[in-house]
Every structure is written in structure tokens, then in C-alpha cells.
Write a protein that holds these residues in place. Structure first.
Motif, PDB file in Angstrom:
ATOM      1  N   PHE A  24       1.084  -1.066   0.062  1.00  0.00           N
ATOM      2  CA  PHE A  24      -0.102  -0.028   0.095  1.00  0.00           C
ATOM      3  C   PHE A  24       0.911   1.247  -0.100  1.00  0.00           C
ATOM      4  N   VAL A  25       1.996   1.407   0.942  1.00  0.00           N
ATOM      5  CA  VAL A  25       2.779   2.372   0.961  1.00  0.00           C
ATOM      6  C   VAL A  25       3.717   2.658  -0.318  1.00  0.00           C
ATOM      7  N   ALA A  26       4.070   1.597  -0.796  1.00  0.00           N
ATOM      8  CA  ALA A  26       4.823   1.513  -2.149  1.00  0.00           C
ATOM      9  C   ALA A  26       4.029   2.092  -3.234  1.00  0.00           C
ATOM     10  N   MET A  27       2.640   1.781  -3.396  1.00  0.00           N
ATOM     11  CA  MET A  27       1.666   2.146  -4.515  1.00  0.00           C
ATOM     12  C   MET A  27       1.421   3.705  -4.259  1.00  0.00           C
ATOM     13  N   HIS A  28       1.388   4.127  -3.140  1.00  0.00           N
ATOM     14  CA  HIS A  28       1.062   5.591  -2.707  1.00  0.00           C
ATOM     15  C   HIS A  28       2.532   6.421  -2.761  1.00  0.00           C
ATOM     16  N   PRO A  31       4.539   8.273  -8.238  1.00  0.00           N
ATOM     17  CA  PRO A  31       3.875   9.529  -8.696  1.00  0.00           C
ATOM     18  C   PRO A  31       2.622   8.887  -9.817  1.00  0.00           C
ATOM     19  N   GLY A  32       1.702   9.578  -9.693  1.00  0.00           N
ATOM     20  CA  GLY A  32       0.516   9.484 -10.428  1.00  0.00           C
ATOM     21  C   GLY A  32      -0.363   8.510  -9.611  1.00  0.00           C
ATOM     22  N   ASP A  33      -1.562   7.956 -10.366  1.00  0.00           N
ATOM     23  CA  ASP A  33      -2.538   7.260  -9.742  1.00  0.00           C
ATOM     24  C   ASP A  33      -3.106   6.098 -10.664  1.00  0.00           C
ATOM     25  N   PRO A  34      -3.855   5.430 -10.255  1.00  0.00           N
ATOM     26  CA  PRO A  34      -4.273   4.238 -11.226  1.00  0.00           C
ATOM     27  C   PRO A  34      -5.067   4.898 -12.361  1.00  0.00           C
TER      28      PRO A  34
END
Length: 109
Positions: A24-28, A31-34
Motif C-alpha cells: 500500500f505504501v509503495a503504491m502511494h 507518482p500518479g494514480d491508477p
């Protein structure tokens, strides 16, 4: 024997929690979002998609929702395959993975 089993289950739960939290931390952290890789869309459509997927909520609230869904076994809707739940995708491909895993164990033995 029972205490050993309980100890191993607790260690497994801690491991799953740690991996889920790091993911979760790595995905946030990136930069950017899904939605940033999607085709050009209007601001209204983007707002609606952010609301649908909960991307407009604070990160701490997103984390709590994520962990709650994970505890219930709900992995959500796929971002890449339209209108498909991740649980269904895993269920569909599990027999192939299980067969491959069993064959690997037999081959290794």
C-alpha cells in the motif's frame, strides 16, 4: 502442538499485514494514480471514477478501507479488466497455478 499452530498462524497474519502495508505504501509513494494512464477524460469523469474507487479520500482512510476489505477477502474491482472482480480473476486462474505448483513439487521431489 496447539500453541505451536497458534504461534505460526499469528506469524502468518503479521506477515500478510506487513506485506499488504508495504505494498500500500509503495503504491502511494510512486507518482500518479491508477487513473493517470487512462485515456484522456474530462474532469467530471475523473471525479466520478475517483469517488467510485475511493481515491478522493485521505490516505489513512484508504488504508483502513483497504485493510478492512482484505480482512473480508474482498480484493475489489480490477483496474485493467473492465467490470471484473479480482477474486473472480484469481479463481479463474487458480487451477492452472495449482497444477503448476503441484508439478513443481513432484519434480523437485
Amino acid at each position: 502442538m496447539l500453541s505451536y499452530t497458534i504461534k505460526r498462524l499469528i506469524q502468518g497474519l503479521i506477515t500478510v499485514w506487513f506485506i499488504a502495508t508495504v505494498t500500500f505504501v509503495a503504491m502511494h509513494s510512486v507518482p500518479g494514480d491508477p487513473l493517470s494512464g487512462a485515456k484522456a477524460m474530462s474532469a467530471e469523469i475523473r471525479e466520478n471514477l475517483e469517488k467510485k474507487y475511493g481515491l478522493n479520500k485521505p490516505v489513512t482512510e484508504q488504508y483502513l478501507i483497504y485493510m478492512g476489505n482484505l480482512a473480508r477477502g474482498d480484493l475489489g474491482i480490477s483496474f485493467t479488466q473492465k467490470n471484473r472482480e479480482v477474486n473472480h480473476i484469481i479463481r479463474e486462474h487458480f487451477p492452472v497455478s495449482a497444477t503448476l505448483g503441484i508439478m513443481a513439487v513432484v519434480f523437485a521431489a
